[in-house]
Motif scaffolding. Structure first.
Motif, PDB file in Angstrom:
ATOM      1  N   GLY B 102       0.772  -1.232   0.000  1.00  0.00           N
ATOM      2  CA  GLY B 102       0.000   0.000   0.000  1.00  0.00           C
ATOM      3  C   GLY B 102       0.800   1.277   0.000  1.00  0.00           C
ATOM      4  O   GLY B 102       0.248   2.349  -0.125  1.00  0.00           O
ATOM      5  N   TRP B 199       0.122   0.102 -19.040  1.00  0.00           N
ATOM      6  CA  TRP B 199      -0.974   1.050 -18.743  1.00  0.00           C
ATOM      7  C   TRP B 199      -0.692   1.986 -17.565  1.00  0.00           C
ATOM      8  O   TRP B 199      -1.566   2.727 -17.157  1.00  0.00           O
ATOM      9  CB  TRP B 199      -2.270   0.292 -18.466  1.00  0.00           C
ATOM     10  N   ASP B 200       0.475   1.882 -16.958  1.00  0.00           N
ATOM     11  CA  ASP B 200       0.759   2.682 -15.753  1.00  0.00           C
ATOM     12  C   ASP B 200      -0.189   2.358 -14.613  1.00  0.00           C
ATOM     13  O   ASP B 200      -0.489   3.215 -13.785  1.00  0.00           O
ATOM     14  CB  ASP B 200       0.663   4.197 -16.044  1.00  0.00           C
ATOM     15  N   PHE B 201      -0.686   1.153 -14.559  1.00  0.00           N
ATOM     16  CA  PHE B 201      -1.552   0.758 -13.441  1.00  0.00           C
ATOM     17  C   PHE B 201      -0.658   0.332 -12.285  1.00  0.00           C
ATOM     18  O   PHE B 201       0.022  -0.680 -12.375  1.00  0.00           O
ATOM     19  CB  PHE B 201      -2.442  -0.437 -13.842  1.00  0.00           C
ATOM     20  N   GLN B 202      -0.686   1.116 -11.202  1.00  0.00           N
ATOM     21  CA  GLN B 202       0.099   0.711 -10.035  1.00  0.00           C
ATOM     22  C   GLN B 202      -0.802   0.011  -9.028  1.00  0.00           C
ATOM     23  O   GLN B 202      -0.600   0.099  -7.838  1.00  0.00           O
ATOM     24  CB  GLN B 202       0.753   1.939  -9.391  1.00  0.00           C
ATOM     25  N   PHE B 203      -1.827  -0.642  -9.510  1.00  0.00           N
ATOM     26  CA  PHE B 203      -2.744  -1.339  -8.611  1.00  0.00           C
ATOM     27  C   PHE B 203      -3.265  -2.565  -9.332  1.00  0.00           C
ATOM     28  O   PHE B 203      -3.055  -2.717 -10.539  1.00  0.00           O
ATOM     29  CB  PHE B 203      -3.904  -0.411  -8.229  1.00  0.00           C
ATOM     30  N   PRO B 205      -6.215  -4.383 -10.841  1.00  0.00           N
ATOM     31  CA  PRO B 205      -7.619  -4.188 -11.200  1.00  0.00           C
ATOM     32  C   PRO B 205      -8.417  -5.446 -10.897  1.00  0.00           C
ATOM     33  O   PRO B 205      -7.890  -6.551 -10.915  1.00  0.00           O
ATOM     34  CB  PRO B 205      -7.569  -3.902 -12.700  1.00  0.00           C
ATOM     35  N   LYS B 206      -9.696  -5.211 -10.566  1.00  0.00           N
ATOM     36  CA  LYS B 206     -10.534  -6.365 -10.204  1.00  0.00           C
ATOM     37  C   LYS B 206     -10.977  -7.118 -11.456  1.00  0.00           C
ATOM     38  O   LYS B 206     -11.504  -8.205 -11.376  1.00  0.00           O
ATOM     39  CB  LYS B 206     -11.763  -5.887  -9.444  1.00  0.00           C
ATOM     40  N   THR B 207     -10.790  -6.483 -12.602  1.00  0.00           N
ATOM     41  CA  THR B 207     -11.258  -7.120 -13.834  1.00  0.00           C
ATOM     42  C   THR B 207     -10.064  -7.714 -14.596  1.00  0.00           C
ATOM     43  O   THR B 207      -8.917  -7.599 -14.186  1.00  0.00           O
ATOM     44  CB  THR B 207     -11.973  -6.092 -14.714  1.00  0.00           C
ATOM     45  N   SER B 208     -10.373  -8.330 -15.733  1.00  0.00           N
ATOM     46  CA  SER B 208      -9.340  -9.086 -16.450  1.00  0.00           C
ATOM     47  C   SER B 208      -8.722  -8.250 -17.566  1.00  0.00           C
ATOM     48  O   SER B 208      -8.697  -8.672 -18.708  1.00  0.00           O
ATOM     49  CB  SER B 208      -9.959 -10.355 -16.998  1.00  0.00           C
ATOM     50  N   VAL B 209      -8.229  -7.066 -17.232  1.00  0.00           N
ATOM     51  CA  VAL B 209      -7.658  -6.161 -18.230  1.00  0.00           C
ATOM     52  C   VAL B 209      -6.561  -6.850 -19.050  1.00  0.00           C
ATOM     53  O   VAL B 209      -6.588  -6.854 -20.283  1.00  0.00           O
ATOM     54  CB  VAL B 209      -7.088  -4.903 -17.539  1.00  0.00           C
ATOM     55  N   THR B 212      -7.854  -9.982 -21.248  1.00  0.00           N
ATOM     56  CA  THR B 212      -8.612  -9.676 -22.468  1.00  0.00           C
ATOM     57  C   THR B 212      -7.692  -9.137 -23.560  1.00  0.00           C
ATOM     58  O   THR B 212      -7.803  -9.508 -24.726  1.00  0.00           O
ATOM     59  CB  THR B 212      -9.744  -8.670 -22.189  1.00  0.00           C
ATOM     60  N   HIS B 213      -6.756  -8.261 -23.184  1.00  0.00           N
ATOM     61  CA  HIS B 213      -5.827  -7.738 -24.182  1.00  0.00           C
ATOM     62  C   HIS B 213      -4.938  -8.842 -24.726  1.00  0.00           C
ATOM     63  O   HIS B 213      -4.632  -8.889 -25.912  1.00  0.00           O
ATOM     64  CB  HIS B 213      -4.984  -6.613 -23.581  1.00  0.00           C
TER      65      HIS B 213
END
Lengths: 457, 252
Positions: B102, B199-203, B205-209, B212-213
């Motif tokens: 965190g 994607w610069d996601f530092q977390f 995601p609850k979904t299957s990003v 799917t890609h």
């Protein structure tokens, strides 16, 4: 009871009492001496005038007629150069100039109510003889005495009133402070509904009480928030922890290694959920602490939204929904790119989860004096009454209980919006839910300063 | 010997992927340290372990390690201070910082201090291994214009991809996704790594990003050619390499 030396009010009251009494005493003493001196001065002028008159009579040849003609209370005597009494009273000593002698020394022949303690004598040469006149000083003495009595009784009265007043003020202030003390002690021991009493006087104590009450309100709401979060976190964590425990118990008893492996694998998923909850809680706490603001820089909000739209495009399609993105180019804001991405990602995830099949999810951002960035859907929406509540930590609407989620997603969005001073508004999209964040564009910011030159982290 | 895809024993997987030989592990939590050391050894690496920051610095400065794994909070000298000191002394070995979960600001602070990558606790060991491997094989600064894995060729200047000489049209993010996989050829690239880098996601995601890609990328890259270059490591991530089937055919 007031502990005397421990009370500021009592100390102040005592100090003012002493000062006031001293000041009054000084004023009274001064008026006593001034009045007395004036009365004595008048007596002197009377004696001097009479001496003048007698001197003139003597010069005209009359011998002792005038000497006997003095008023009651006055004495006179005439001596020759050798000091022998020529005329007048034998008990008057021969002196020159002014002298005060005890009244008993000369027989003053005063009326019954006049009884001078002191007699004022005045002697002067009249040719080669010496004339001595004397008068009782009862007027000066009586005036002084009356004045002193009056002044002293006034002083006592003033002192009494001052003392009582000071005492009352001290008691009153002490009483109010004691109320404050009692209220704060009660608050400290857990009665968080207690507030300080406020009178209608709107004095400094009232203003202080109002300020303290504001503080107490804030503390109470924070305590309540912490309590709610703790209880909810414990509750939310207990579910996966219980599952985890059951799975491990199951694994311990299972004879089949393949089975054990599968159980341990699903136990890992439970741990993931626990970790996700903690992670979100800690993130919210950190974002609310506001330290990230130090890293703020110029962020292209358009790029943030494009990234989110791009990332979730396939997911949205897989969920049988449509994604529309209407994003103006180059919307620069002051912020943290990663946090903004997370905020909008959370909103899109929420929409995917709750808008239902065939819904259209729209990501929209328009420039202008303020940037309105929104994520909306045309799903079932959220009733007005619940819109504010779902921003709270762990609050999940009953109908979403069946879908996975920590109940922290929107709280995180709210925390990130607050960090960016971007008001977060949940509104009716007719139908559906629209979540809008309003940013101040970087170009419009008065104090953009160095931020413009800094790259986004 | 036949293995089902993605269920190679951990040791073999890591040995096969890794090139790191000597790793310095500075971690004061005994359980974590022991677990990481055991896994690294199983993966065929030499591990030096210490619990103290200052001792860690001395070791790092005197021995030629291939990489270091440093906990953020350490007695003696904390993780950030240690990395800063190392960089100040001109020691360039790849450093991966571990931190409690965190801590969003810690990540930036860690990278600013000179660390190369960053991982939050609790972590799965394959995630750590994948990141260490990615660090060890950072491409040299003078990058080549093309990346090639088998018959798959990526032109980084023209932004084009060909397989067996046939062009494949990719969307920008798919291109980026494939580029990362190709740069880490034969090595595990985790979901988290892809989220961060594409994607610069530092977390999480609850979904299957990512899934799917990835399935879209596979539809363009693998399906038309009848074999799979992208392999899924269940629950962890993806490995891109020359198709195993083709390998098998070549050997026969």
């Amino acid at each position: 009871m007031i502990t005397l030396h421990r009370s500021i009010a009592v100390r102040l009251a005592a100090l003012f009492f002493v000062l006031f009494t001293c000041a009054v005493g000084v004023v009274f003493a001064a008026s006593y001496f001034v009045v007395r001196a004036q009365v004595v001065e008048r007596t002197r002028r009377v004696l001097a005038a009479r001496a003048d008159a007698i001197s003139r009579s003597l010069a005209e040849g009359s011998s002792n007629v005038m000497l006997e003609a003095g008023t009651a209370g006055q004495v006179a005597a005439l001596f020759d150069a050798g000091g022998s009494l020529l005329a007048g009273r034998a008990d008057v000593p021969m002196i020159l100039g002014w002298r005060q002698v005890p009244g008993k020394l000369v027989h003053l022949n005063e009326a019954g109510d006049e009884n001078s303690e002191t007699a004022l004598l005045y002697g002067r040469h009249v040719g080669d003889r010496v004339l001595v006149l004397g008068e009782g000083m009862h007027v000066a003495e009586d005036t002084g005495e009356a004045l002193l009595t009056g002044l002293l009784s006034t002083l006592v009265l003033v002192a009494l009133v001052g003392f009582a007043g000071a005492g009352f003020i001290a008691w009153r202030v002490d009483w109010r402070l004691r109320q404050t003390e009692k209220a704060l002690a009660a608050y400290g021991s857990g009665k968080t509904s207690i507030r300080l009493p406020v009178t209608r006087a709107n004095d400094e104590l009232d203003r202080m009480a109002l300020a303290v009450n504001g503080l107490l309100d804030r503390v109470a709401s924070l305590i309540e928030t912490i309590r709610q979060i703790t209880v909810d976190a414990a509750h939310d964590l207990k579910t996966p922890l219980t599952r985890l425990r059951h799975r491990l118990a199951e694994a311990a008893e299972s004879p089949d290694p393949a089975d054990v492996k599968a159980i341990v694998h699903s136990a890992g998923a439970d741990v993931e959920q626990i970790v996700a909850t903690f992670d979100a809680l800690l993130r919210i706490a950190q974002i609310e602490a506001g330290k990230s603001r130090a890293r703020f820089g110029s962020v292209d909000l358009s790029d943030v939204l494009e990234t989110v739209a791009d990332a979730y495009g396939p997911d949205v399609e897989q969920a049988g929904q449509h994604l529309e993105a209407r994003i103006a180019a180059s919307l620069l804001v002051n912020g943290d790119r990663e946090l903004l991405i997370q905020a909008f990602a959370n909103l899109v995830e929420n929409a995917i989860r709750h808008a239902g099949r065939n819904a259209t999810i729209t990501i929209e951002a328009l420039g202008g004096p303020s940037i309105q960035a929104s994520v909306s859907d045309n799903g079932p929406g959220v009733p007005q009454a619940e819109r504010q509540r779902i921003l709270l930590r762990f609050v999940r609407r009953d109908i979403s209980r069946s879908t996975p989620g920590t109940g922290l997603g929107l709280s995180l969005v709210k925390a990130i919006a607050d960090l960016h001073s971007a008001p977060l508004v949940l509104s009716d999209n007719r139908p559906g839910l629209r979540v809008t964040m309003t940013f101040t564009p970087l170009e419009y910011m008065p104090n953009q300063g160095s931020n413009l030159n800094r790259a986004a982290p | 010997m036949i293995h089902r895809r993605g269920v190679l024993p951990l040791s073999r997987r890591c040995k096969k992927l890794g090139v790191i030989v000597r790793i310095l592990l500075i971690e004061d939590d005994e359980t974590t340290a022991a677990y990481v050391e055991k896994c690294l050894r199983q993966a065929g690496h030499d591990v030096d372990r210490t619990t103290d920051g200052r001792d860690g610095f001395t070791k790092a400065a005197s021995t030629n390690y291939d990489a270091a794994v440093v906990d953020r909070m350490l007695p003696g000298l904390d993780g950030l201070g240690l990395v800063k000191s190392l960089r100040a002394c001109g020691i360039r070995m790849p450093v991966l910082i571990l931190t409690v979960l965190g801590a969003i600001d810690d990540r930036v602070a860690g990278l600013e201090a000179g660390a190369d990558d960053y991982l939050t606790k609790p972590f799965a060991f394959p995630e750590l291994m994948a990141r260490l491997n990615a660090l060890a094989r950072r491409p040299p600064i003078a990058e080549s214009i093309t990346l090639q894995v088998g018959d798959l060729v990526m032109d980084l200047v023209r932004r084009s991809v060909r397989r067996e000489g046939r062009p494949i049209a990719l969307l920008p993010r798919e291109f980026k996704l494939l580029e990362i996989l190709m740069r880490n050829r034969g090595r595990l690239v985790t979901r988290a790594m892809l989220l961060e880098r594409v994607w610069d996601f530092q977390f999480d995601p609850k979904t299957s990003v990512v899934e799917t890609h990835m399935s879209r990328l596979r539809a363009k890259l693998d399906r038309p050619f009848g074999d799979a270059m992208i392999r899924t490591e269940r629950g962890m991530g993806y490995i891109l390499d020359v198709p195993q089937a083709a390998d098998g055919v070549a050997r026969e």
